[in-house]
Design an enzyme around this catalytic site. Structure first.
Site, PDB file in Angstrom:
ATOM      1  N   SER A 146      25.141  59.790  40.283  1.00 18.48           N
ATOM      2  CA  SER A 146      25.298  59.832  38.706  1.00 18.48           C
ATOM      3  C   SER A 146      24.123  60.212  37.928  1.00 18.48           C
ATOM      4  O   SER A 146      23.059  60.120  38.589  1.00 18.48           O
ATOM      5  CB  SER A 146      25.419  58.137  38.244  1.00 18.48           C
ATOM      6  N   TYR A 159      22.374  49.614  39.911  1.00 25.13           N
ATOM      7  CA  TYR A 159      23.107  50.644  39.847  1.00 25.13           C
ATOM      8  C   TYR A 159      22.727  51.908  40.125  1.00 25.13           C
ATOM      9  O   TYR A 159      22.789  52.842  40.888  1.00 25.13           O
ATOM     10  CB  TYR A 159      24.271  50.689  38.796  1.00 25.13           C
TER      11      TYR A 159
HETATM   12  N1  NDP Z   1      33.354  57.009  35.111  1.00 29.57           N
HETATM   13  C1  NDP Z   1      31.952  57.336  34.919  1.00 29.57           C
HETATM   14  O1  NDP Z   1      31.760  57.710  33.850  1.00 29.57           O
HETATM   15  C2  NDP Z   1      31.335  57.683  36.078  1.00 29.57           C
HETATM   16  C3  NDP Z   1      31.442  57.006  37.465  1.00 29.57           C
HETATM   17  N2  NDP Z   1      30.545  57.338  38.627  1.00 29.57           N
HETATM   18  C4  NDP Z   1      30.745  57.134  39.832  1.00 29.57           C
HETATM   19  O2  NDP Z   1      32.006  57.769  40.283  1.00 29.57           O
HETATM   20  C5  NDP Z   1      32.569  56.810  41.232  1.00 29.57           C
HETATM   21  C6  NDP Z   1      34.101  56.529  40.854  1.00 29.57           C
HETATM   22  O3  NDP Z   1      34.044  55.854  39.555  1.00 29.57           O
HETATM   23  P1  NDP Z   1      35.206  55.428  38.349  1.00 29.57           P
HETATM   24  O4  NDP Z   1      36.645  56.443  39.013  1.00 29.57           O
HETATM   25  O5  NDP Z   1      34.733  55.465  37.232  1.00 29.57           O
HETATM   26  O6  NDP Z   1      35.388  54.177  39.146  1.00 29.57           O
HETATM   27  P2  NDP Z   1      36.910  53.212  39.056  1.00 29.57           P
HETATM   28  O7  NDP Z   1      36.550  51.673  38.870  1.00 29.57           O
HETATM   29  O8  NDP Z   1      37.847  53.571  38.094  1.00 29.57           O
HETATM   30  O9  NDP Z   1      37.549  53.524  40.637  1.00 29.57           O
HETATM   31  C7  NDP Z   1      36.696  53.136  41.543  1.00 29.57           C
HETATM   32  C8  NDP Z   1      37.682  53.302  42.711  1.00 29.57           C
HETATM   33  O10 NDP Z   1      36.802  52.745  43.968  1.00 29.57           O
HETATM   34  C9  NDP Z   1      37.776  51.702  44.598  1.00 29.57           C
HETATM   35  N3  NDP Z   1      36.669  50.572  45.175  1.00 29.57           N
HETATM   36  C10 NDP Z   1      36.007  50.138  44.442  1.00 29.57           C
HETATM   37  N4  NDP Z   1      35.110  49.225  45.540  1.00 29.57           N
HETATM   38  C11 NDP Z   1      35.930  49.528  46.528  1.00 29.57           C
HETATM   39  C12 NDP Z   1      35.593  48.848  48.149  1.00 29.57           C
HETATM   40  N5  NDP Z   1      34.574  47.846  48.108  1.00 29.57           N
HETATM   41  N6  NDP Z   1      36.330  49.302  48.844  1.00 29.57           N
HETATM   42  C13 NDP Z   1      37.264  50.319  48.625  1.00 29.57           C
HETATM   43  N7  NDP Z   1      37.595  51.194  47.516  1.00 29.57           N
HETATM   44  C14 NDP Z   1      36.664  50.546  46.593  1.00 29.57           C
HETATM   45  C15 NDP Z   1      38.430  51.220  43.480  1.00 29.57           C
HETATM   46  O11 NDP Z   1      39.814  50.784  44.096  1.00 29.57           O
HETATM   47  P3  NDP Z   1      39.969  49.156  44.377  1.00 29.57           P
HETATM   48  O12 NDP Z   1      38.952  48.156  43.456  1.00 29.57           O
HETATM   49  O13 NDP Z   1      41.299  48.819  44.189  1.00 29.57           O
HETATM   50  O14 NDP Z   1      39.416  48.974  45.870  1.00 29.57           O
HETATM   51  C16 NDP Z   1      38.888  52.277  42.795  1.00 29.57           C
HETATM   52  O15 NDP Z   1      39.965  53.190  43.541  1.00 29.57           O
HETATM   53  C17 NDP Z   1      31.681  55.637  41.414  1.00 29.57           C
HETATM   54  O16 NDP Z   1      30.748  55.832  42.433  1.00 29.57           O
HETATM   55  C18 NDP Z   1      30.968  55.764  40.096  1.00 29.57           C
HETATM   56  O17 NDP Z   1      29.606  54.986  40.356  1.00 29.57           O
HETATM   57  C19 NDP Z   1      29.324  57.863  38.188  1.00 29.57           C
HETATM   58  C20 NDP Z   1      29.077  58.468  36.864  1.00 29.57           C
HETATM   59  C21 NDP Z   1      29.901  58.334  35.742  1.00 29.57           C
HETATM   60  C1  LIG Z   2      26.937  57.345  33.855  1.00 28.55           C
HETATM   61  C2  LIG Z   2      26.962  55.959  34.484  1.00 28.55           C
HETATM   62  O1  LIG Z   2      27.174  56.332  35.803  1.00 28.55           O
HETATM   63  C3  LIG Z   2      27.958  55.025  33.986  1.00 28.55           C
HETATM   64  O2  LIG Z   2      27.316  54.013  33.446  1.00 28.55           O
HETATM   65  C4  LIG Z   2      28.001  52.887  33.765  1.00 28.55           C
HETATM   66  O3  LIG Z   2      27.734  51.793  33.059  1.00 28.55           O
HETATM   67  C5  LIG Z   2      29.274  53.117  34.438  1.00 28.55           C
HETATM   68  O4  LIG Z   2      28.934  52.390  35.703  1.00 28.55           O
HETATM   69  C6  LIG Z   2      29.145  54.543  34.745  1.00 28.55           C
HETATM   70  O5  LIG Z   2      29.188  54.710  36.133  1.00 28.55           O
END
Ligand code: NDP
Ligand SMILES: C[C@H](O)[C@@H]1OC(=O)[C@H](O)[C@@H]1O
Length: 256
Positions: A146, A159
């Site tokens: 991120s 985070y």
């Molecule tokens: N959206 C954004 O703006 C940004 C996101 N990111 C990163 O991108 C990645 C995905 O984020 P995003 O798509 O937004 O998140 P979401 O919460 O939309 O999706 C997260 C996914 O991860 C799964 N997950 C979470 N915890 C677990 C676990 N313990 N075991 C297995 N699966 C798990 C969830 O499924 P379930 O809960 O059903 O297990 C879900 O499918 C993360 O690493 C986040 O930090 C980075 C920067 C920006």
């Molecule tokens: C850009 C960051 O990763 C963003 O900040 C948040 O609060 C969410 O967790 C996204 O990951």
């Protein structure tokens, strides 16, 4: 003559957190690029939706309902894949979460949950997949970091620490595993609209704060992320190693 292939045809990718959001988009984008996809998350119904979309573009989906913070379940996924003679050519460590506490308020439980989900799970999957890639002659490992791993955000110190650690872990694994034909890279997104960020981005003031520090004056759309993810997974990135590619509309260059 010079243009390498961006196709993932004949490859198998494993994407954690592929039930929704960024992981689902990457899994489907990989299928559109020709890969079969192993998809992992804790919610079977989400996985079934992703699998349906993958198979609608003509490649195979392998579903694993698992918690990436549970080492036995992580090892079990790879033992099952070994038994079914399914080689993972591409690993995307995407599963992640956030609890946006101020530093004084962070509990030990919150620390553990964020660290284990975002960081330790990525290391466990990388160990399991990397060992097999070494034996099979190479592969691609991509971890979703991120911008929070590179600049300070107001969205939580724990985070941010996991995301900074991912950037450094990527370099160290690339240093150790480059000799085995394994490319280890990371993608650092700025805000993308997903279930993780939906509430934040619905707040007009918060959204304006985001746009004020984003040169492109918009948040990311999921195809903006899938393109770089396909590039790093393809032979077009065979000489890219240990890097973090920020997909951020220019946010991390923010100057004045
Ligand atoms: N959206 C954004 O703006 C940004 C996101 N990111 C990163 O991108 C990645 C995905 O984020 P995003 O798509 O937004 O998140 P979401 O919460 O939309 O999706 C997260 C996914 O991860 C799964 N997950 C979470 N915890 C677990 C676990 N313990 N075991 C297995 N699966 C798990 C969830 O499924 P379930 O809960 O059903 O297990 C879900 O499918 C993360 O690493 C986040 O930090 C980075 C920067 C920006
Ligand atoms: C850009 C960051 O990763 C963003 O900040 C948040 O609060 C969410 O967790 C996204 O990951």
């Amino acid at each position: 003559m010079y243009l390498p292939s961006f196709s993932l045809k004949g490859k198998t990718a494993l994407v954690t957190g592929a039930g929704r959001g960024i992981g689902q988009a990457i899994a489907i984008g990989y299928a559109e690029a020709g890969a079969d996809v192993v998809i992992v998350s804790r919610t079977q119904s989400d996985l079934e939706k992703t699998a349906q979309l993958i198979e609608s573009v003509g490649t195979k989906a392998y579903l694993f309902e698992a918690d990436v913070t549970n080492k036995d379940q992580v090892k079990g996924i790879f033992e099952t894949l070994d038994l079914e003679q399914i080689n993972v050519d591409i690993l995307v460590n995407n599963a992640g979460m956030n609890i946006r506490s101020k530093a004084f308020d962070v509990s030990d439980e919150e620390w553990d949950t964020i660290m284990h989900t975002n960081l330790r799970s990525a290391f466990w999957f990388s160990q399991q997949a990397g060992q097999r890639m070494k034996e099979s002659g190479g592969g691609k490992i991509i971890t979703i970091s991120s911008v929070a791993g590179h600049v300070a955000l107001r969205t939580g110190v724990v985070y941010a620490s996991t995301k900074a650690a991912i950037i450094q872990m990527t370099k160290n694994l690339a240093l150790e595993w480059g000799q085995y034909g394994i490319n280890v890279n990371s993608i650092g997104p700025w805000y993308f609209k997903t279930p993780l960020t939906e509430k934040l981005l619905a707040d007009k003031e918060y959204l304006q704060d985001i746009l004020d520090v984003t040169p492109q004056k918009r948040v990311g759309e999921l195809p903006d992320l899938v393109g770089p993810a396909v590039f790093l997974a393809s032979e077009a990135a065979d000489y890219v190693n240990g890097q973090t590619l920020f997909v951020d509309g220019g946010m991390t260059i923010q100057g004045f």
